[in-house]
Design a protein around this motif. Structure first.
Motif, PDB file in Angstrom:
ATOM      1  N   ARG A   6       0.827  -1.203   0.000  1.00 25.41           N
ATOM      2  CA  ARG A   6       0.000   0.000   0.000  1.00 25.41           C
ATOM      3  C   ARG A   6       0.868   1.263   0.000  1.00 25.41           C
ATOM      4  O   ARG A   6       0.553   2.264  -0.648  1.00 25.41           O
ATOM      5  CB  ARG A   6      -0.914  -0.021   1.232  1.00 25.41           C
ATOM      6  CG  ARG A   6      -1.961   1.056   1.264  1.00 25.41           C
ATOM      7  CD  ARG A   6      -3.142   0.716   2.165  1.00 25.41           C
ATOM      8  NE  ARG A   6      -2.719   0.347   3.506  1.00 25.41           N
ATOM      9  CZ  ARG A   6      -2.818  -0.868   4.013  1.00 25.41           C
ATOM     10  NH1 ARG A   6      -3.350  -1.829   3.301  1.00 25.41           N
ATOM     11  NH2 ARG A   6      -2.414  -1.126   5.241  1.00 25.41           N
ATOM     12  N   ALA A   7       2.003   1.218   0.729  1.00 22.38           N
ATOM     13  CA  ALA A   7       2.911   2.366   0.742  1.00 22.38           C
ATOM     14  C   ALA A   7       3.502   2.618  -0.641  1.00 22.38           C
ATOM     15  O   ALA A   7       3.592   3.763  -1.086  1.00 22.38           O
ATOM     16  CB  ALA A   7       4.029   2.114   1.756  1.00 22.38           C
ATOM     17  N   LEU A  50       3.319   6.244  -5.502  1.00 23.90           N
ATOM     18  CA  LEU A  50       3.177   6.548  -6.929  1.00 23.90           C
ATOM     19  C   LEU A  50       1.881   7.281  -7.229  1.00 23.90           C
ATOM     20  O   LEU A  50       1.832   8.150  -8.106  1.00 23.90           O
ATOM     21  CB  LEU A  50       3.236   5.249  -7.744  1.00 23.90           C
ATOM     22  CG  LEU A  50       4.654   4.758  -8.123  1.00 23.90           C
ATOM     23  CD1 LEU A  50       4.570   3.683  -9.178  1.00 23.90           C
ATOM     24  CD2 LEU A  50       5.537   5.883  -8.636  1.00 23.90           C
ATOM     25  N   LYS A  51       0.803   6.929  -6.507  1.00 22.38           N
ATOM     26  CA  LYS A  51      -0.467   7.631  -6.733  1.00 22.38           C
ATOM     27  C   LYS A  51      -0.305   9.119  -6.431  1.00 22.38           C
ATOM     28  O   LYS A  51      -0.830   9.976  -7.144  1.00 22.38           O
ATOM     29  CB  LYS A  51      -1.566   7.031  -5.862  1.00 22.38           C
ATOM     30  CG  LYS A  51      -2.110   5.704  -6.371  1.00 22.38           C
ATOM     31  CD  LYS A  51      -2.965   4.997  -5.347  1.00 22.38           C
ATOM     32  CE  LYS A  51      -4.166   5.809  -4.990  1.00 22.38           C
ATOM     33  NZ  LYS A  51      -5.007   5.096  -3.989  1.00 22.38           N
ATOM     34  N   ALA A  52       0.446   9.433  -5.351  1.00 20.75           N
ATOM     35  CA  ALA A  52       0.674  10.833  -4.996  1.00 20.75           C
ATOM     36  C   ALA A  52       1.567  11.537  -6.017  1.00 20.75           C
ATOM     37  O   ALA A  52       1.343  12.690  -6.375  1.00 20.75           O
ATOM     38  CB  ALA A  52       1.303  10.912  -3.601  1.00 20.75           C
ATOM     39  N   LYS A  53       2.576  10.828  -6.516  1.00 22.17           N
ATOM     40  CA  LYS A  53       3.514  11.431  -7.460  1.00 22.17           C
ATOM     41  C   LYS A  53       2.915  11.577  -8.858  1.00 22.17           C
ATOM     42  O   LYS A  53       3.154  12.554  -9.556  1.00 22.17           O
ATOM     43  CB  LYS A  53       4.792  10.584  -7.537  1.00 22.17           C
ATOM     44  CG  LYS A  53       5.603  10.553  -6.242  1.00 22.17           C
ATOM     45  CD  LYS A  53       6.254  11.885  -5.919  1.00 22.17           C
ATOM     46  CE  LYS A  53       7.406  12.195  -6.848  1.00 22.17           C
ATOM     47  NZ  LYS A  53       8.093  13.441  -6.494  1.00 22.17           N
ATOM     48  N   LEU A  54       2.136  10.542  -9.269  1.00 21.77           N
ATOM     49  CA  LEU A  54       1.632  10.522 -10.639  1.00 21.77           C
ATOM     50  C   LEU A  54       0.214  11.054 -10.766  1.00 21.77           C
ATOM     51  O   LEU A  54      -0.274  11.269 -11.875  1.00 21.77           O
ATOM     52  CB  LEU A  54       1.671   9.081 -11.187  1.00 21.77           C
ATOM     53  CG  LEU A  54       3.066   8.425 -11.263  1.00 21.77           C
ATOM     54  CD1 LEU A  54       2.929   6.965 -11.631  1.00 21.77           C
ATOM     55  CD2 LEU A  54       3.932   9.144 -12.279  1.00 21.77           C
ATOM     56  N   LYS A  65       1.080  -3.425 -13.025  1.00 22.40           N
ATOM     57  CA  LYS A  65       2.531  -3.362 -13.247  1.00 22.40           C
ATOM     58  C   LYS A  65       2.875  -2.787 -14.612  1.00 22.40           C
ATOM     59  O   LYS A  65       3.830  -2.019 -14.761  1.00 22.40           O
ATOM     60  CB  LYS A  65       3.124  -4.769 -13.091  1.00 22.40           C
ATOM     61  CG  LYS A  65       2.951  -5.356 -11.705  1.00 22.40           C
ATOM     62  CD  LYS A  65       3.538  -6.745 -11.615  1.00 22.40           C
ATOM     63  CE  LYS A  65       3.303  -7.363 -10.237  1.00 22.40           C
ATOM     64  NZ  LYS A  65       1.884  -7.601  -9.960  1.00 22.40           N
ATOM     65  N   GLU A  66       2.102  -3.146 -15.656  1.00 24.82           N
ATOM     66  CA  GLU A  66       2.386  -2.644 -16.990  1.00 24.82           C
ATOM     67  C   GLU A  66       2.213  -1.124 -17.052  1.00 24.82           C
ATOM     68  O   GLU A  66       3.032  -0.398 -17.633  1.00 24.82           O
ATOM     69  CB  GLU A  66       1.466  -3.314 -18.026  1.00 24.82           C
ATOM     70  CG  GLU A  66       1.730  -4.800 -18.218  1.00 24.82           C
ATOM     71  CD  GLU A  66       1.153  -5.650 -17.099  1.00 24.82           C
ATOM     72  OE1 GLU A  66       0.372  -5.091 -16.293  1.00 24.82           O
ATOM     73  OE2 GLU A  66       1.488  -6.857 -17.030  1.00 24.82           O
ATOM     74  N   ARG A  67       1.122  -0.635 -16.428  1.00 25.22           N
ATOM     75  CA  ARG A  67       0.862   0.801 -16.450  1.00 25.22           C
ATOM     76  C   ARG A  67       1.923   1.563 -15.649  1.00 25.22           C
ATOM     77  O   ARG A  67       2.358   2.648 -16.045  1.00 25.22           O
ATOM     78  CB  ARG A  67      -0.540   1.059 -15.863  1.00 25.22           C
ATOM     79  CG  ARG A  67      -0.972   2.517 -15.868  1.00 25.22           C
ATOM     80  CD  ARG A  67      -1.011   3.110 -17.233  1.00 25.22           C
ATOM     81  NE  ARG A  67      -1.567   4.445 -17.250  1.00 25.22           N
ATOM     82  CZ  ARG A  67      -1.373   5.347 -18.188  1.00 25.22           C
ATOM     83  NH1 ARG A  67      -0.635   5.027 -19.258  1.00 25.22           N
ATOM     84  NH2 ARG A  67      -1.926   6.540 -18.110  1.00 25.22           N
ATOM     85  N   ILE A  68       2.324   0.992 -14.519  1.00 26.07           N
ATOM     86  CA  ILE A  68       3.361   1.636 -13.697  1.00 26.07           C
ATOM     87  C   ILE A  68       4.658   1.759 -14.486  1.00 26.07           C
ATOM     88  O   ILE A  68       5.315   2.809 -14.493  1.00 26.07           O
ATOM     89  CB  ILE A  68       3.576   0.835 -12.402  1.00 26.07           C
ATOM     90  CG1 ILE A  68       2.365   0.990 -11.486  1.00 26.07           C
ATOM     91  CG2 ILE A  68       4.837   1.277 -11.685  1.00 26.07           C
ATOM     92  CD1 ILE A  68       2.397   0.088 -10.283  1.00 26.07           C
ATOM     93  N   ARG A  69       5.059   0.664 -15.150  1.00 26.00           N
ATOM     94  CA  ARG A  69       6.288   0.700 -15.945  1.00 26.00           C
ATOM     95  C   ARG A  69       6.201   1.762 -17.034  1.00 26.00           C
ATOM     96  O   ARG A  69       7.152   2.530 -17.256  1.00 26.00           O
ATOM     97  CB  ARG A  69       6.542  -0.689 -16.550  1.00 26.00           C
ATOM     98  CG  ARG A  69       7.858  -0.781 -17.341  1.00 26.00           C
ATOM     99  CD  ARG A  69       8.055  -2.180 -17.893  1.00 26.00           C
ATOM    100  NE  ARG A  69       8.272  -3.146 -16.831  1.00 26.00           N
ATOM    101  CZ  ARG A  69       9.434  -3.376 -16.255  1.00 26.00           C
ATOM    102  NH1 ARG A  69      10.511  -2.687 -16.629  1.00 26.00           N
ATOM    103  NH2 ARG A  69       9.548  -4.278 -15.303  1.00 26.00           N
ATOM    104  N   GLU A  70       5.052   1.811 -17.693  1.00 23.45           N
ATOM    105  CA  GLU A  70       4.880   2.782 -18.783  1.00 23.45           C
ATOM    106  C   GLU A  70       4.986   4.216 -18.262  1.00 23.45           C
ATOM    107  O   GLU A  70       5.663   5.068 -18.865  1.00 23.45           O
ATOM    108  CB  GLU A  70       3.506   2.560 -19.427  1.00 23.45           C
ATOM    109  CG  GLU A  70       3.195   3.532 -20.562  1.00 23.45           C
ATOM    110  CD  GLU A  70       1.777   3.344 -21.081  1.00 23.45           C
ATOM    111  OE1 GLU A  70       1.299   4.247 -21.790  1.00 23.45           O
ATOM    112  OE2 GLU A  70       1.164   2.305 -20.785  1.00 23.45           O
ATOM    113  N   LEU A  71       4.338   4.509 -17.126  1.00 18.80           N
ATOM    114  CA  LEU A  71       4.347   5.870 -16.589  1.00 18.80           C
ATOM    115  C   LEU A  71       5.739   6.278 -16.106  1.00 18.80           C
ATOM    116  O   LEU A  71       6.166   7.425 -16.289  1.00 18.80           O
ATOM    117  CB  LEU A  71       3.352   5.977 -15.433  1.00 18.80           C
ATOM    118  CG  LEU A  71       1.867   5.882 -15.821  1.00 18.80           C
ATOM    119  CD1 LEU A  71       0.988   5.752 -14.592  1.00 18.80           C
ATOM    120  CD2 LEU A  71       1.449   7.099 -16.636  1.00 18.80           C
TER     121      LEU A  71
END
Length: 585
Positions: A508-509, A514-518, A527-533
């Motif tokens: 969750r952390a 990433l939710k706060a940063k992105l 995982k795919e979306r995180i890698r792309e961003l």
């Protein structure tokens, strides 16, 4: 002849390989009016211009589009799926029409599907739509002990959250607090939320009591209790499985409300006895004194006490009345009240200081306390034992009776002054200081005088240090990254040693960081979306790989035991990878 046969077979196989597969699949072909249906339109080519049927007889949500690619034994496969969730609008045989898609200029169609819609079923199943499952799996209930109390009668209110046995939840977060405009209210604190097994409408479920209140209505009539609203992370099982064969869970955040509640408050009967000040409950009444005999100008205490169960904080005690020849000071109130889910219990005590002025026997008039008992629907009146003040020595009252009557309670007696009597209050004084000491040129004077001058170099040093820190851009980023690490990993650190909550908190952390940063939603956290961003923001590959690896570790660690050393290492890796990513932003 054989060559001709080989050529024919090769042509047929090539023709078969070039064919496009476009099919429609349903989760069930028979459902009730209170159920939902999932429809998947699957094509094995990357076609375009997809057109869904009109879904006559259903209301539709979608499409949710997904693409899958795989390699098996050197052969690749491709599937594109368009998913709809359908809610029936009428019973009977319903037809799901043909969907179409275009691939290389050719149009392909699915076959129609016949579905039988029956009346509502006793145990509905909503298919695999996570939002629908979450909506129908949560039930927030407000439970009040009595919906028709009397005015000022205590009632209890509990908010209980139920959830279906096939889902799990995380800690609910309060969105809107309940409001009790026409009630005296007190929340009963719950130290820790405790989940329990229970049943809801005959079905196995989990439950947790979220909040408890004690309410005392202050008005009559139908009073509205504004609802409690909470946000609940719901973990729903999916059809996907992990490396160990365990079903993977999908988390959906859902808001649920208890709804408004109305309490019909009854008025108290009109025949209230003398001395009734609004007490409702079950009480005892007692009046006591610390001395029975004393001399004039000496003092004693009279205690007026009410104890029991009821609205102890919402009424006044009877007032002590004495003959005019007795001096009485304002009472000191001593409440001893504890409030639980069953209401207020304890006692109220008013302590009066009494100073008689004359010699004689002075009885205290009877004191009465009246209250309403909701258990018997009637008023009750309690009378305290008679008490008296016996003054042994002192001045004699001039031609005044020594017993209390209605006349001498109101009449101020004449007094005989002696050396032991109280004197008159003095409005002016002639006080002189014992000694005088000048402040000027003392040690404290010179210290306060020089202190501002000594503080100037310190201020200059602090300003210089602040400017140095501000110019250190690399150091500032490092310090900012350190703060983010502490912020998002504090919960995980608290659970070190307990594998399951530790890895849930760690995951969750990582997500919250990433939710706060992105500035993205939870449903984009794959995982795919995180890698792309991250790649779009020029984060280096090793940092991305480390971040994804940590997420996978958190996912797998829920089902495998972990040592304290392993958890410490993973915690250290998480701190490092967040710092690395933050420096590259």
């Amino acid at each position: 002849m054989k060559k001709l046969l080989y050529i024919l077979l090769l042509f047929c196989s090539t023709t078969l390989l070039s064919q496009v597969s476009f099919v429609a699949k349903v989760s069930k072909k028979k459902l009730g009016m209170n159920e939902r249906l999932r429809v998947d339109f699957v094509v094995d080519r990357d076609g375009d211009n997809f057109s869904a049927p009109n879904f006559k007889g259903f209301s539709a949500q979608g499409p949710n589009q997904s693409v899958s690619r795989s390699w098996v034994n050197g052969k690749s496969s491709f599937n594109k799926t368009f998913t709809y969730y359908l809610t029936p609008q009428k019973t009977g045989k319903q037809t799901i029409g043909q969907a179409t898609i275009v691939f290389k200029g050719n149009t392909y169609k699915t076959s129609p599907i016949l579905v039988d819609v029956t009346p509502a079923v006793e145990k509905p199943k909503g298919g695999e739509n996570p939002d629908y499952v979450a909506n129908n799996s949560l039930h927030l209930v407000a439970r009040v002990s009595d919906k028709t109390p009397y005015l000022n009668e205590g009632i209890s209110l509990e908010y209980v959250l139920y959830w279906d046995a096939d889902v799990s939840i995380s800690t609910p977060q309060e969105l809107a607090s309940p409001k009790f405009a026409d009630f005296w209210s007190q929340e009963i604190g719950i130290k820790q939320l405790k989940a329990e097994e229970a049943t809801f409408k005959g079905q196995p479920s989990g439950k947790v009591v979220l909040k408890k209140f004690v309410l005392y209505p202050q008005k009559t009539g139908k009073l509205k209790l504004e609802p409690l609203t909470v946000n609940v992370p719901v973990r729903i099982p999916t059809n996907r499985r992990d490396f160990f064969g365990q079903r993977l869970m999908q988390t959906v955040n859902k808001s649920v409300s208890a709804g408004s509640l109305v309490v019909d408050v009854k008025a108290l009967p009109a025949n209230a006895p003398e001395g009734f000040t609004g007490a409702v409950g079950q009480f005892n009444f007692n009046v006591s004194q610390t001395k029975k005999s004393l001399n004039a100008n000496e003092s004693l205490q009279v205690n007026v006490k009410v104890s029991g169960k009821g609205n102890l904080k919402l009424f006044e005690l009877p007032k002590l009345k004495t003959p005019s020849s007795i001096e009485v000071y304002d009472p000191e109130s001593k409440p001893s009240i504890r409030t639980s889910i069953s209401g207020m219990r304890g006692s109220l005590t008013d302590t009066y200081t009494v100073v008689p002025q004359f010699k004689g026997q002075f009885p205290i008039p009877d004191m009465k306390f009246a209250y309403f008992d909701p258990k018997t629907d009637s008023y009750k009146q309690l009378v305290a034992n008679n008490i008296a003040v016996n003054v042994l020595q002192g001045p004699v009252q001039d031609e005044q009776p020594v017993t209390a009557t209605a006349k001498n309670l109101a009449q101020k007696p004449k007094t005989t002054q002696n050396s032991k009597s109280f004197g008159y209050l003095k409005t002016q004084t002639k006080l002189q200081p014992i000694s005088e000491q000048l402040f000027f040129k003392t040690k404290l004077y010179w210290l306060l005088f020089l202190l501002p001058l000594l503080g100037i170099p310190l201020i200059l040093i602090l300003v210089k240090r602040k400017e140095t820190l501000a110019s250190d851009i690399v150091g500032s980023k490092a310090r900012a990254a350190s703060k983010l690490v502490k912020k998002y990993l504090s919960s995980a650190k608290k659970n070190l040693g307990d594998s399951k909550p530790f890895y849930e908190s760690l995951e969750r952390a990582l997500h919250n960081y990433l939710k706060a940063k992105l500035n993205i939603d939870t449903n984009e956290m794959n995982k795919e979306r995180i890698r792309e961003l991250l790649e779009m923001r020029s984060v280096d590959k090793s940092s991305i790989d480390n971040y994804i690896s940590l997420l996978e570790t958190c996912d797998m660690a829920r089902y495998t035991p972990s040592t304290m050393q392993t958890m410490k290492e993973d915690f250290s890796k998480a701190s490092s990878v967040i710092t690395q990513i933050d420096k590259q932003w």
